[in-house]
Design a protein around this motif. Structure first.
Motif, PDB file in Angstrom:
ATOM      1  N   CYS A 196     -25.349  36.136 115.611  1.00  0.00           N
ATOM      2  CA  CYS A 196     -23.913  36.022 115.837  1.00  0.00           C
ATOM      3  C   CYS A 196     -23.388  34.689 115.309  1.00  0.00           C
ATOM      4  O   CYS A 196     -23.960  33.635 115.591  1.00  0.00           O
ATOM      5  CB  CYS A 196     -23.615  36.149 117.326  1.00  0.00           C
TER       6      CYS A 196
ATOM      7  N   CYS B 143     -21.858  32.612 118.719  1.00  0.00           N
ATOM      8  CA  CYS B 143     -22.691  32.118 119.819  1.00  0.00           C
ATOM      9  C   CYS B 143     -24.149  31.910 119.422  1.00  0.00           C
ATOM     10  O   CYS B 143     -24.923  31.341 120.181  1.00  0.00           O
ATOM     11  CB  CYS B 143     -22.589  33.047 121.038  1.00  0.00           C
TER      12      CYS B 143
ATOM     13  N   CYS C 170     -21.545  39.154 117.663  1.00  0.00           N
ATOM     14  CA  CYS C 170     -22.058  40.106 118.635  1.00  0.00           C
ATOM     15  C   CYS C 170     -20.890  40.748 119.391  1.00  0.00           C
ATOM     16  O   CYS C 170     -19.753  40.285 119.301  1.00  0.00           O
ATOM     17  CB  CYS C 170     -23.000  39.405 119.617  1.00  0.00           C
TER      18      CYS C 170
ATOM     19  N   CYS D 147     -18.760  38.405 121.679  1.00  0.00           N
ATOM     20  CA  CYS D 147     -17.801  37.535 120.993  1.00  0.00           C
ATOM     21  C   CYS D 147     -16.669  38.357 120.387  1.00  0.00           C
ATOM     22  O   CYS D 147     -15.525  37.903 120.342  1.00  0.00           O
ATOM     23  CB  CYS D 147     -18.516  36.727 119.915  1.00  0.00           C
TER      24      CYS D 147
END
Ligand SMILES: [Zn+2]
Length: 113
Positions: free
Chosen positions: A83, A86, A104, A107
Motif C-alpha cells: 500500500c 500505509c 489497500c 486506505c
C-alpha cells in the motif's frame, strides 16, 4: 499469489486501453485537457449527457493507464502489492480484482469518505 499473473493482467489491460484510445493521443495530456475544460463542457452539454459521459470515460481510462504504468514500475522495484499510504501488503483478493491498485482497502475507504 503469483506476481507474473498480475503483470500479465496489467499488460493485457494496458493493451486494451491503448487500443481503445484513438492512436496517437497521449492519455495523460488528454486527462489534463479534460480537467481544465470539463466544467465548461458539462454546462454546454446539459441536455446532452452523452458528451459528458464520453469525457468521463476517457478520464477514467487515462487514470487506469497511469496506475498500470506505476504498478509495472513498482514490480520492477519489488514493491508491488504494498500500500502506497500505509505500507501494509494489499490483500491478494483486492489485487486480483484491481491489479493496478495503489492502496489497500482500508486506505481506499479513508480516501473516499
Ligand atoms: Zn493502506
Amino acid at each position: 499469489m503469483d506476481e507474473s499473473t498480475f503483470k500479465e493482467s496489467l499488460l493485457r489491460k494496458r493493451g486494451e486501453l491503448l487500443a481503445a484510445g484513438s492512436g496517437g493521443v497521449k492519455p495523460l495530456t488528454a486527462t489534463m485537457d479534460t480537467n481544465t475544460r470539463q466544467g465548461d463542457l458539462a454546462d454546454q452539454a446539459s441536455g446532452n449527457n452523452e458528451v459528458h459521459i464520453q469525457l468521463k470515460l476517457k478520464q477514467t481510462d487515462a487514470k487506469i493507464l497511469q496506475a498500470i504504468e506505476e504498478a509495472l514500475y513498482r514490480m520492477e522495484q519489488g514493491t508491488y502489492g504494498i500500500c502506497r499510504d500505509c505500507g501494509e501488503p494489499i490483500a491478494p483478493a483486492r489485487l486480483n480484482a484491481i491489479p493496478w491498485t495503489r492502496v489497500c482497502i482500508t486506505c481506499k475507504e479513508k480516501q473516499s469518505s
